[in-house]
Design a protein around this motif. Structure first.
Motif, PDB file in Angstrom:
ATOM      1  N   ASP A 166       1.028  -1.103   0.083  1.00 30.66           N
ATOM      2  CA  ASP A 166       0.027  -0.084   0.046  1.00 30.66           C
ATOM      3  C   ASP A 166       0.953   1.189   0.032  1.00 30.66           C
ATOM      4  O   ASP A 166       1.892   1.319   1.046  1.00 30.66           O
ATOM      5  CB  ASP A 166      -0.960  -0.080   1.294  1.00 30.66           C
ATOM      6  N   LEU A 167       0.822   2.267  -0.783  1.00 31.14           N
ATOM      7  CA  LEU A 167       1.668   3.143  -1.136  1.00 31.14           C
ATOM      8  C   LEU A 167       1.595   4.119  -0.071  1.00 31.14           C
ATOM      9  O   LEU A 167       2.327   4.803   0.536  1.00 31.14           O
ATOM     10  CB  LEU A 167       1.549   3.939  -2.519  1.00 31.14           C
ATOM     11  N   ASP A 168       0.242   4.407   0.486  1.00 33.28           N
ATOM     12  CA  ASP A 168      -0.058   5.285   1.515  1.00 33.28           C
ATOM     13  C   ASP A 168       0.627   4.896   3.005  1.00 33.28           C
ATOM     14  O   ASP A 168       1.291   5.670   3.579  1.00 33.28           O
ATOM     15  CB  ASP A 168      -1.496   5.347   1.745  1.00 33.28           C
ATOM     16  N   PHE A 169       0.264   3.695   3.095  1.00 34.66           N
ATOM     17  CA  PHE A 169       0.791   3.208   4.487  1.00 34.66           C
ATOM     18  C   PHE A 169       2.039   2.461   4.516  1.00 34.66           C
ATOM     19  O   PHE A 169       2.611   1.890   5.614  1.00 34.66           O
ATOM     20  CB  PHE A 169      -0.321   2.210   5.271  1.00 34.66           C
ATOM     21  N   GLN A 170       2.793   2.184   3.442  1.00 32.56           N
ATOM     22  CA  GLN A 170       4.080   1.330   3.212  1.00 32.56           C
ATOM     23  C   GLN A 170       3.956   0.047   3.861  1.00 32.56           C
ATOM     24  O   GLN A 170       4.795  -0.254   4.852  1.00 32.56           O
ATOM     25  CB  GLN A 170       5.256   2.331   3.855  1.00 32.56           C
ATOM     26  N   ARG A 182      -0.725  -4.687   1.407  1.00 29.75           N
ATOM     27  CA  ARG A 182      -1.860  -4.741   1.179  1.00 29.75           C
ATOM     28  C   ARG A 182      -2.593  -6.034   1.710  1.00 29.75           C
ATOM     29  O   ARG A 182      -1.844  -7.027   1.626  1.00 29.75           O
ATOM     30  CB  ARG A 182      -2.452  -4.821  -0.242  1.00 29.75           C
ATOM     31  N   SER A 203       8.980  -0.189   5.652  1.00 30.47           N
ATOM     32  CA  SER A 203       9.259   0.656   4.429  1.00 30.47           C
ATOM     33  C   SER A 203       9.661  -0.421   3.335  1.00 30.47           C
ATOM     34  O   SER A 203       9.965  -1.318   3.653  1.00 30.47           O
ATOM     35  CB  SER A 203      10.458   1.503   5.029  1.00 30.47           C
ATOM     36  N   ARG A 204       9.509   0.133   2.140  1.00 27.66           N
ATOM     37  CA  ARG A 204       9.745  -0.514   1.002  1.00 27.66           C
ATOM     38  C   ARG A 204      10.890  -1.246   0.903  1.00 27.66           C
ATOM     39  O   ARG A 204      11.127  -2.283   0.134  1.00 27.66           O
ATOM     40  CB  ARG A 204       8.892   0.130  -0.288  1.00 27.66           C
TER      41      ARG A 204
END
Length: 151
Positions: free
Chosen positions: A24-28, A31, A148-149
């Motif tokens: 999820d890009l918002d919550f890092q 999903r 973090s990604r």
């Protein structure tokens, strides 16, 4: 002098595959339902019993504190290929999932169902008596932590 584990169990850990997991890009964080894991690995570990057996009071009765600490020997991790020789980095990461605990003979002691799961939320290396990195403490909790990604 290195500190050794006393009667270690075997921790079965499923490592998060960060390249195959959709984030999820918002919550890092992964999903919901998109988490992908590598094949489970077996690591000798000692369980800190005091933190595992503690109960916390709550208005509706006892609330189990599902945090536990795994103590792992860095020599065992290196032997299993979980420490990179050049960088000395540990291959275990925050977000890896504790699947179950086994006895040294392979008998199942405890299974941690997923979901909700028990996840590594912190990794802390410690030094032995000769001030050399000797042990790795893996703090585990029943809630997955955002990542973090780049991890």
């Amino acid at each position: 002098m290195k500190v050794r584990l006393v009667r270690p169990l075997v921790a079965e850990i499923a490592q998060l595959d960060v390249t195959a997991t959709e984030f999820d890009l918002d919550f890092q964080e992964p999903r919901r339902g998109a988490r992908r894991e590598r094949a489970p690995i077996h690591v000798p570990a000692q369980v800190e019993v005091a933190t595992h057996e503690r109960l916390l009071p709550s208005p509706s009765g006892n609330l189990p504190d599902s945090r536990l600490v795994l103590v792992m020997d860095c020599d065992d991790l290196a032997r299993l290929g979980l420490i990179e020789p050049g960088s000395n980095q540990v291959a275990l990461r925050v977000g890896d999932r504790l699947v179950r605990l086994l006895s040294g003979a392979g008998a199942v002691i405890e299974v941690f169902p997923y979901p909700p799961g028990v996840f590594i939320t912190e990794l802390r290396p410690t030094a032995g008596l000769d001030r050399d990195r000797n042990l790795l403490l893996a703090y585990c909790h029943d809630r997955e932590q955002g990542l973090s990604r780049g991890v």
